[in-house]
Design an enzyme around this catalytic site. Sequence first.
Site, PDB file in Angstrom:
ATOM      1  N   LEU A  92      -8.669  -0.394  -9.524  1.00 15.96           N
ATOM      2  CA  LEU A  92      -8.096   0.263  -8.342  1.00 15.96           C
ATOM      3  C   LEU A  92      -9.175   0.909  -7.476  1.00 15.96           C
ATOM      4  O   LEU A  92      -8.871   1.483  -6.439  1.00 15.96           O
ATOM      5  CB  LEU A  92      -7.113   1.355  -8.794  1.00 15.96           C
ATOM      6  N   TYR A 123     -14.409  -4.060   5.560  1.00 18.08           N
ATOM      7  CA  TYR A 123     -13.576  -3.863   4.359  1.00 18.08           C
ATOM      8  C   TYR A 123     -12.892  -5.161   3.963  1.00 18.08           C
ATOM      9  O   TYR A 123     -12.960  -5.600   2.806  1.00 18.08           O
ATOM     10  CB  TYR A 123     -12.552  -2.786   4.685  1.00 18.08           C
ATOM     11  N   ASN A 150       0.896  -1.329   2.443  1.00 18.73           N
ATOM     12  CA  ASN A 150       1.276   0.034   2.808  1.00 18.73           C
ATOM     13  C   ASN A 150       2.211   0.703   1.813  1.00 18.73           C
ATOM     14  O   ASN A 150       3.377   0.952   2.104  1.00 18.73           O
ATOM     15  CB  ASN A 150       1.808   0.065   4.254  1.00 18.73           C
ATOM     16  N   ARG A 186      -5.153   7.895   6.237  1.00 15.93           N
ATOM     17  CA  ARG A 186      -4.259   6.854   6.753  1.00 15.93           C
ATOM     18  C   ARG A 186      -3.065   7.495   7.461  1.00 15.93           C
ATOM     19  O   ARG A 186      -2.880   8.709   7.444  1.00 15.93           O
ATOM     20  CB  ARG A 186      -3.837   5.938   5.594  1.00 15.93           C
ATOM     21  N   ARG A 211       2.102  -7.217   9.871  1.00 15.11           N
ATOM     22  CA  ARG A 211       1.881  -7.812   8.544  1.00 15.11           C
ATOM     23  C   ARG A 211       3.237  -7.927   7.862  1.00 15.11           C
ATOM     24  O   ARG A 211       3.756  -6.933   7.359  1.00 15.11           O
ATOM     25  CB  ARG A 211       1.041  -6.884   7.665  1.00 15.11           C
TER      26      ARG A 211
HETATM   27  C1  UGA Z   1      -4.843   0.501   5.437  1.00 16.63           C
HETATM   28  C2  UGA Z   1      -5.884  -0.188   4.558  1.00 16.63           C
HETATM   29  O1  UGA Z   1      -6.906  -0.720   5.315  1.00 16.63           O
HETATM   30  C3  UGA Z   1      -5.283  -1.256   3.714  1.00 16.63           C
HETATM   31  O2  UGA Z   1      -6.218  -1.762   2.795  1.00 16.63           O
HETATM   32  C4  UGA Z   1      -4.190  -0.712   2.910  1.00 16.63           C
HETATM   33  O3  UGA Z   1      -3.605  -1.776   2.168  1.00 16.63           O
HETATM   34  C5  UGA Z   1      -3.181  -0.092   3.816  1.00 16.63           C
HETATM   35  O4  UGA Z   1      -3.793   0.916   4.640  1.00 16.63           O
HETATM   36  C6  UGA Z   1      -2.133   0.525   2.970  1.00 16.63           C
HETATM   37  O5  UGA Z   1      -1.875   1.722   3.043  1.00 16.63           O
HETATM   38  O6  UGA Z   1      -1.569  -0.225   2.176  1.00 16.63           O
HETATM   39  P1  UGA Z   1      -3.586   0.232   7.768  1.00 16.63           P
HETATM   40  O7  UGA Z   1      -2.150  -0.045   7.536  1.00 16.63           O
HETATM   41  O8  UGA Z   1      -4.160  -0.336   9.015  1.00 16.63           O
HETATM   42  O9  UGA Z   1      -4.411  -0.319   6.499  1.00 16.63           O
HETATM   43  O10 UGA Z   1      -3.887   1.787   7.757  1.00 16.63           O
HETATM   44  P2  UGA Z   1      -3.302   3.105   8.412  1.00 16.63           P
HETATM   45  O11 UGA Z   1      -4.444   4.035   8.580  1.00 16.63           O
HETATM   46  O12 UGA Z   1      -2.193   3.618   7.592  1.00 16.63           O
HETATM   47  O13 UGA Z   1      -2.824   2.669   9.882  1.00 16.63           O
HETATM   48  C7  UGA Z   1      -1.592   2.101  10.171  1.00 16.63           C
HETATM   49  C8  UGA Z   1      -1.391   2.082  11.678  1.00 16.63           C
HETATM   50  O14 UGA Z   1      -1.189   3.416  12.144  1.00 16.63           O
HETATM   51  C9  UGA Z   1      -2.527   1.515  12.520  1.00 16.63           C
HETATM   52  O15 UGA Z   1      -1.986   0.780  13.590  1.00 16.63           O
HETATM   53  C10 UGA Z   1      -3.221   2.751  13.085  1.00 16.63           C
HETATM   54  O16 UGA Z   1      -3.886   2.510  14.292  1.00 16.63           O
HETATM   55  C11 UGA Z   1      -2.020   3.666  13.278  1.00 16.63           C
HETATM   56  N1  UGA Z   1      -2.274   5.128  13.312  1.00 16.63           N
HETATM   57  C12 UGA Z   1      -3.020   5.724  12.339  1.00 16.63           C
HETATM   58  C13 UGA Z   1      -1.708   5.897  14.328  1.00 16.63           C
HETATM   59  O17 UGA Z   1      -1.012   5.388  15.235  1.00 16.63           O
HETATM   60  N2  UGA Z   1      -1.912   7.252  14.332  1.00 16.63           N
HETATM   61  C14 UGA Z   1      -2.632   7.885  13.368  1.00 16.63           C
HETATM   62  O18 UGA Z   1      -2.758   9.136  13.444  1.00 16.63           O
HETATM   63  C15 UGA Z   1      -3.200   7.098  12.348  1.00 16.63           C
END
Ligand code: UGA
Length: 385
Positions: A95, A182, A211, A230, A337
């Site tokens: 992990l 990544y 997610n 995140r 996704r």
């Molecule tokens: C991340 C990791 O890169 C993946 O490996 C992982 O599998 C995934 O999280 C997960 O949690 O499973 P991502 O979904 O892009 O991927 O990460 P987030 O930071 O949670 O972003 C999700 C979306 O929210 C993106 O579009 C980002 O731009 C947006 N976001 C993020 C906002 O609109 N506001 C924020 O304050 C933060």
Amino acid sequence: MKTKILGVITLDEVNDLSGSRILILGCGGFIGSHLLDQVLSNPSIQVEGWDTNTGKITHLLNNPNFRLVKKTMHEPGVTVELGKSIANADMVINLAAICNPSEYNTRPIQVIYSNFIDSYPMVELCAMHNKWLIHYSTSEVYGRTISSYISADDYSDPGLYELKEDSTPLIMGPVSNQRWSYASAKQLLERFVYAHHQEHDMPFTIVRPLNFFGPRMDYLPGRDGEGVPRVLACFMSALIDNKPIQLVDGGTARRTIVSIRDAIRALLLMLTNPEKAQNEIFNIGNRGNEVTMAELAQLMREIYAEVAGDRSYLKHPIKDVSSLDFYGEGYEDCDRRMPDVENATSLLGWTPKYALRETLWETVNYYYHYYSGSPMTPMKATMAG
Ligand code: UGA
């Protein structure tokens, strides 16, 4: 860091693991902490966990069936020690990762180290000792995703954008956009695992999480960590610290959110069905829980208002921010996704049970009470099973 023990509902599959010796690398993170809660509830399972961060597992450190090794792969002699641990285990669950998008373009060297260079010796050792490696990869190996190349009009045909483990192309953006540091490192490690299976018969399972959400997910900036976590923790931090929720590039990106409870059940089904789970790749996501980030923000402020008993949060400010201002140069997003989870359903009998609202309710409730130090609001009946 404050410790609060969540009520653990032991899943039946844990009984089928009786007598197992499990090695978990990166046991102190979000997924590891929930996995440990399950496997350590069965006193006949011996667990060795490696991690340097133990804030999320302090309640488990005195468990007599748990041996913690607080080492990184950069210490002298560590490969020999890891080899012994792998030789003694029945299965190895990896992990360990840096998996926070705000770091992919700002610390790409560390991201590549963590997700490939520090991890490949572990793969070689599993191959050498012929041990089953259950490796947590990421949905980001699908990269920009094929939905980036179709128009929203084509969203009516899932066949055009669904992500299938064995046939969907993995599409990375340009090297100058370090967001993909990544995904590329993770993809190379998947290929390395697969190559060891092909050339040395190493049994493997690759999990691609989409997610996972739940209690203990990420730190809150300025409280128990620094930086940009995140999206869940970003939105929680805005609500708890009374700052605007920020929507990156309009909040149009979509994610399918799966409860950590469903995610851990999927893993236990793999561990207890090796004949079905070995040498397979599994997307683990909840197709029914797809939301845009703008919808997620609205839903989270509604639930926060319920949990806090304060209707003013229904109007908590939400503002737009560009990805350049939020993440800096070199960030790109995955706009959609949507996982095909047929492998997990047909081979393991897994389907996710927890709806988006329940998953968010449990998570928001945990964060609200954990950071305010007040007792947890009892879970709704629907979350108890
Ligand atoms: C991340 C990791 O890169 C993946 O490996 C992982 O599998 C995934 O999280 C997960 O949690 O499973 P991502 O979904 O892009 O991927 O990460 P987030 O930071 O949670 O972003 C999700 C979306 O929210 C993106 O579009 C980002 O731009 C947006 N976001 C993020 C906002 O609109 N506001 C924020 O304050 C933060």
